[in-house]
Each structure stands twice: as C-alpha cells, then as structure tokens.
Design an enzyme around this catalytic site. Structure first.
Site, short mmCIF file in Angstrom:
data_model
loop_
_atom_site.label_atom_id
_atom_site.label_comp_id
_atom_site.label_asym_id
_atom_site.label_seq_id
_atom_site.Cartn_x
_atom_site.Cartn_y
_atom_site.Cartn_z
N LYS A 142 0.37 -0.86 -0.25
CA LYS A 142 0.09 0.16 0.12
C LYS A 142 1.47 1.02 -0.14
O LYS A 142 0.12 2.13 -0.45
CB LYS A 142 -0.89 0.09 1.59
CG LYS A 142 -2.52 -0.65 1.01
CD LYS A 142 -3.94 -0.60 2.53
CE LYS A 142 -3.97 -1.42 1.81
NZ LYS A 142 -4.85 -2.46 2.72
N LYS A 231 -5.83 -10.84 -5.52
CA LYS A 231 -7.09 -9.99 -4.45
C LYS A 231 -8.28 -9.41 -4.54
O LYS A 231 -7.84 -8.21 -5.47
CB LYS A 231 -7.05 -10.65 -2.82
CG LYS A 231 -6.26 -9.37 -2.58
CD LYS A 231 -6.78 -8.90 -1.13
CE LYS A 231 -6.39 -7.17 -0.31
NZ LYS A 231 -6.45 -7.59 1.28
N LYS A 234 -11.63 -4.09 -1.76
CA LYS A 234 -12.52 -3.01 -1.86
C LYS A 234 -12.00 -1.54 -2.22
O LYS A 234 -12.35 -0.79 -2.37
CB LYS A 234 -13.50 -3.13 -0.37
CG LYS A 234 -12.82 -2.67 0.84
CD LYS A 234 -13.31 -2.21 2.15
CE LYS A 234 -13.34 -3.15 3.48
NZ LYS A 234 -12.14 -2.79 3.97
P1 TYM Z 1 -10.38 -5.11 5.70
O1 TYM Z 1 -11.39 -4.15 6.37
O2 TYM Z 1 -9.63 -4.99 4.16
O3 TYM Z 1 -11.24 -6.41 5.23
C1 TYM Z 1 -11.88 -7.11 6.19
C2 TYM Z 1 -12.15 -8.54 6.01
O4 TYM Z 1 -12.18 -8.47 5.27
C3 TYM Z 1 -11.10 -9.99 4.23
N1 TYM Z 1 -11.09 -9.72 2.73
C4 TYM Z 1 -11.36 -10.70 1.87
N2 TYM Z 1 -10.89 -12.83 1.88
C5 TYM Z 1 -11.26 -13.21 1.48
N3 TYM Z 1 -11.07 -12.36 -0.46
C6 TYM Z 1 -10.71 -11.50 -0.41
N4 TYM Z 1 -10.18 -10.78 -1.83
C7 TYM Z 1 -10.39 -10.27 0.82
N5 TYM Z 1 -9.98 -8.62 1.35
C8 TYM Z 1 -10.29 -8.69 2.20
C9 TYM Z 1 -9.55 -9.63 5.56
O5 TYM Z 1 -9.10 -10.43 5.85
C10 TYM Z 1 -10.65 -9.17 6.76
O6 TYM Z 1 -10.57 -10.21 7.15
N6 TYM Z 1 -7.50 -5.19 9.24
C11 TYM Z 1 -7.96 -5.64 8.88
C12 TYM Z 1 -9.07 -5.26 10.12
C13 TYM Z 1 -8.56 -5.12 11.60
C14 TYM Z 1 -8.83 -6.79 12.18
C15 TYM Z 1 -8.46 -6.10 13.08
C16 TYM Z 1 -9.65 -7.78 12.00
C17 TYM Z 1 -8.59 -4.49 11.99
N7 TYM Z 1 -7.88 -5.01 13.59
C18 TYM Z 1 -8.60 -7.15 14.53
C19 TYM Z 1 -9.42 -8.47 12.67
C20 TYM Z 1 -8.93 -8.55 13.82
C21 TYM Z 1 -8.73 -5.27 7.52
O7 TYM Z 1 -7.56 -5.99 6.25
O8 TYM Z 1 -9.98 -5.13 7.23
#
Ligand code: TYM
Length: 367
Positions: A142, A231, A234
């Site tokens: 990123k 991947k 969003k």
């Molecule tokens: P975020 O909002 O970017 O993603 C949310 C969740 O979606 C999953 N994800 C995917 N899973 C499968 N295929 C994909 N292409 C894909 N893109 C996203 C992410 O793995 C995530 O589970 N850092 C976290 C947010 C967070 C968090 C935490 C999660 C902050 N603190 C503590 C768990 C525990 C995140 O990426 O969010």
C-alpha cells in the site's frame, strides 16, 4: 473437531514480577471490517460468513466480538465526510449477513469508542520493532513509491490491530488470508510482552489452527475480477474488479459476465493455471453453500465459459437481492441500542486488560 475447553473465572498466575488475575467466562472469537470503502463480496465471504456461521453453530459456548476498526479506516486516504455513516453502515452489514444481535454473547462496537485500543497501541509500540513493521507485506503493497506521503498510521496499522485482538483475549480471529501476517505479528508481540512481564495477554492461535477452526483448509483469498492474480480489494479503483455489497444485482451480474478468465478453453479448478475460473468456482460454492468438490465435478473439463459465468452471475445476483432486502429491514434504533450496550460492556473488558499492561510496564501500581 475437539473444541477448546471453556474456562470460568480462570486464575492465570503469578510471574516473578507481577501478579495477574484474568477473569474469563468464555473464549472470544473476534473480527473487524474497516469502514474505509464499501465492503465487497470478498469481505463478506472472508470475514462475515465465518463469524456468522460460528455464532450459529457455537451460540452459548463462545463470546463473539464483531467491530468496526474505524481508526484503521483512514490509514489510507478516505472521504472523511462519509466515514461516520460508513461505520454505521458496516455494522448494519454484520446484521444483514445474519449476525443475531439479540444473542447475549455477541458484542458489536466501534473501535474509536473504546479508548483502550489507542492507549494499548502506544504501549505495544514500545515493544515492536521498526524492522518488523517494515517487512509487513500489506504496508509494502500500500505504501507504493512515494515515501513522503506514507502515513505513520499505515505503518502502525498492525500494532493497533494487535491491540484490538489482545484487549479482549481473543483466541480465534477469522480473517482472510491477507491478514494472516498481521495475526502472526500479534502473536509475536504478545509472546514477547508475556516473556518479559508474565502472562499479561492471551496469545491468539496460529493461522493453521484458525483455518481449521472454521473448517477451511487454507486462508481465503477471493480474486479480483479484472486481474485474478490479485485479491479482490474494496479499495481498488477499478470498479469492475470487485462486487460491492451495495451493487445492484444487475450491475453485479454484468461484472461477473465480464470477469477475466483465460484462454485454456476448459474449466479446471486450479489457481495456478486458471485463477479467474477457479475464483468463480470458489465464489459459487461459497455463496450456494455447496461443497467445492461437488461444484468442481459439475463443471470439470467443460468448455462453456459463458454458461458457467451466467450461473455464477445469477447466484451472485440472488445473494445480493436477499442481502439487500435484509439490510433495508434493519432498525436504526435497535442497532444503536445494541451498540451502546456492547460498547459499555467491552470498555470494561478492554480497560481490565489495559490496566494489566500498564501495571506490567510500571505505569500503574502493581496489585
Ligand atoms: P478489511 O476491512 O480490509 O477486510 C475485512 C476482512 O475481509 C477480508 N478480506 C478478504 N477475504 C477473502 N478474500 C479477499 N479478497 C479479501 N479481502 C479482504 C480480510 O482478510 C478481513 O478479514 N485489518 C483488518 C481489519 C482489522 C481486524 C482487526 C480484523 C482491524 N483490526 C482485528 C481482525 C481483528 C482488515 O483488513 O480489514
């Protein structure tokens, strides 16, 4: 699969420096979805679905924490005029995905409403190495080329995530594969802290144990529709690469029909050679609740890519139609009432953990 033992009022122990008592009633399963952009079908399948399934299957045995990491939501630029509304909308998405908010063991909350997240982050920062953070793949991806515009927030992201997990003693953290490295660094930071100060934190299980807990063989990585070697994200600017949970069923259908596949000419489930087709097979199996092997067997060796895509497109459209109908029926009052109750309860839990960490490092008198 044998489920871990449930502990009640567990006394964790005494280190040679600090005496700790950790009260736990149930083990915690925790996950978060940022409100930076509209969530996609990949977020739904990677994080919402496993959480909701666990709530349904394990109700009464585990505590479920589902929160919006709103502080994480602007580690990369966002429209701040929309951020607050998006945060509330994400919470509604949890419910539309099937999360039962009447369940007494389920908590939903906003990260920034519980100040212990930010406070513990600082403490953990002082036990985290710059080298470790610089090696985080997501940070490298990123941050791109221009180091002058990379924020400290992006750099520090995994430490805040570690605080999110450790504050509630979460054992299970269902996330997509892209977050595995952050989970591992959480384990490293917690173990390092515990080695120095005694058992302050519960260390979450490793990623292998996490995936088998949710009955998957490996982490989930739904692919971009335009470049299936990447991947689905969003925050991608290419609208055609992702299915948003807010997309109309018609638009979603068109996106699937124009998804990049390959020129092999036959359908095989193989992410190495046919990532586009394989990702569609996977999405279809997950959305319809059918076994992957069964779906693969149905299409194996067939050459009708168009027909196959039309079937996937219609499953995606059906899913969105139902999902959006449930979303429209959610009451704002009920959501806010649950949110406030959860935030009060989780503030107490988080503050207890924070206090243990503060006592450990000498910021508060030790009991
Ligand atoms: P975020 O909002 O970017 O993603 C949310 C969740 O979606 C999953 N994800 C995917 N899973 C499968 N295929 C994909 N292409 C894909 N893109 C996203 C992410 O793995 C995530 O589970 N850092 C976290 C947010 C967070 C968090 C935490 C999660 C902050 N603190 C503590 C768990 C525990 C995140 O990426 O969010």
């Amino acid at each position: 699969m044998a489920l871990p033992v449930r502990e009640s009022h567990l006394y964790i122990g005494v280190s040679n420096r600090v005496r700790y008592t950790i009260y736990m009633t149930k083990q915690t399963i925790l996950t978060g979805i940022r409100s930076n952009e509209e969530p996609t079908i990949a977020n739904y399948l990677g994080a919402f679905v496993p959480m909701v399934r666990m709530q349904q299957e394990l109700a009464g045995e585990y505590q479920i924490n589902m929160f919006v990491p709103d502080l994480h939501s602007f580690t990369t630029p966002v429209d701040h005029d929309d951020l607050y509304a998006k945060t509330l909308m994400n919470l509604k998405y949890f419910i539309a995905a099937g999360l039962d908010i009447d369940d007494q063991d389920t908590y939903i909350y906003r990260q920034s409403y519980i100040p212990a997240h930010s406070e513990l982050t600082w403490v953990l920062d002082c036990f985290t190495y710059v080298g470790e953070m610089s090696r985080m793949t997501q940070f490298k991806d990123k941050s791109g080329e221009n180091s002058d515009s990379i924020t400290m927030g992006l750099y520090n992201y995994p430490v805040l995530m570690a605080a999110d997990i450790l504050l509630y003693g979460a054992t299970y953290v269902p996330v997509g594969e892209d977050q595995f490295q952050h989970l591992e660094i959480t384990r490293d930071i917690a173990s390092r802290f515990n080695n120095k100060f005694g058992d302050v934190f519960t260390v979450p299980l490793d990623t292998k144990a996490q995936t088998s807990f949710i009955n998957r063989d490996s982490g989930l990585r739904i692919r971009s529709l335009s470049d299936p070697t990447k991947k689905m994200s969003k925050s991608a600017t290419d609208e055609k690469s992702k299915i948003l949970l807010s997309d109309s069923p018609e638009v979603a259908k068109q996106k699937i029909m124009s998804a990049t596949t390959d020129s092999v000419g036959e359908i095989h489930y193989n992410f190495e050679t046919q990532p586009g087709i394989s990702s569609l097979l996977q999405m279809y199996a997950l959305l319809t609740g059918r076994k992957q092997e069964e779906v693969n067997a149905q299409w194996e060796g067939k050459s009708q890519y168009g027909e196959f895509k039309a079937v996937v497109a219609s499953a995606v459209a059906d899913f969105l139609e139902h999902f959006q109908a449930r979303l429209a029926a959610i009451s704002d009052e009920e959501l806010l009432a649950k949110l406030e109750r959860s935030e009060r309860a989780m503030t107490e839990v988080a503050n207890q953990t924070l206090l243990r960490a503060q006592q450990a490092v000498g910021l508060r008198p030790r009991a």
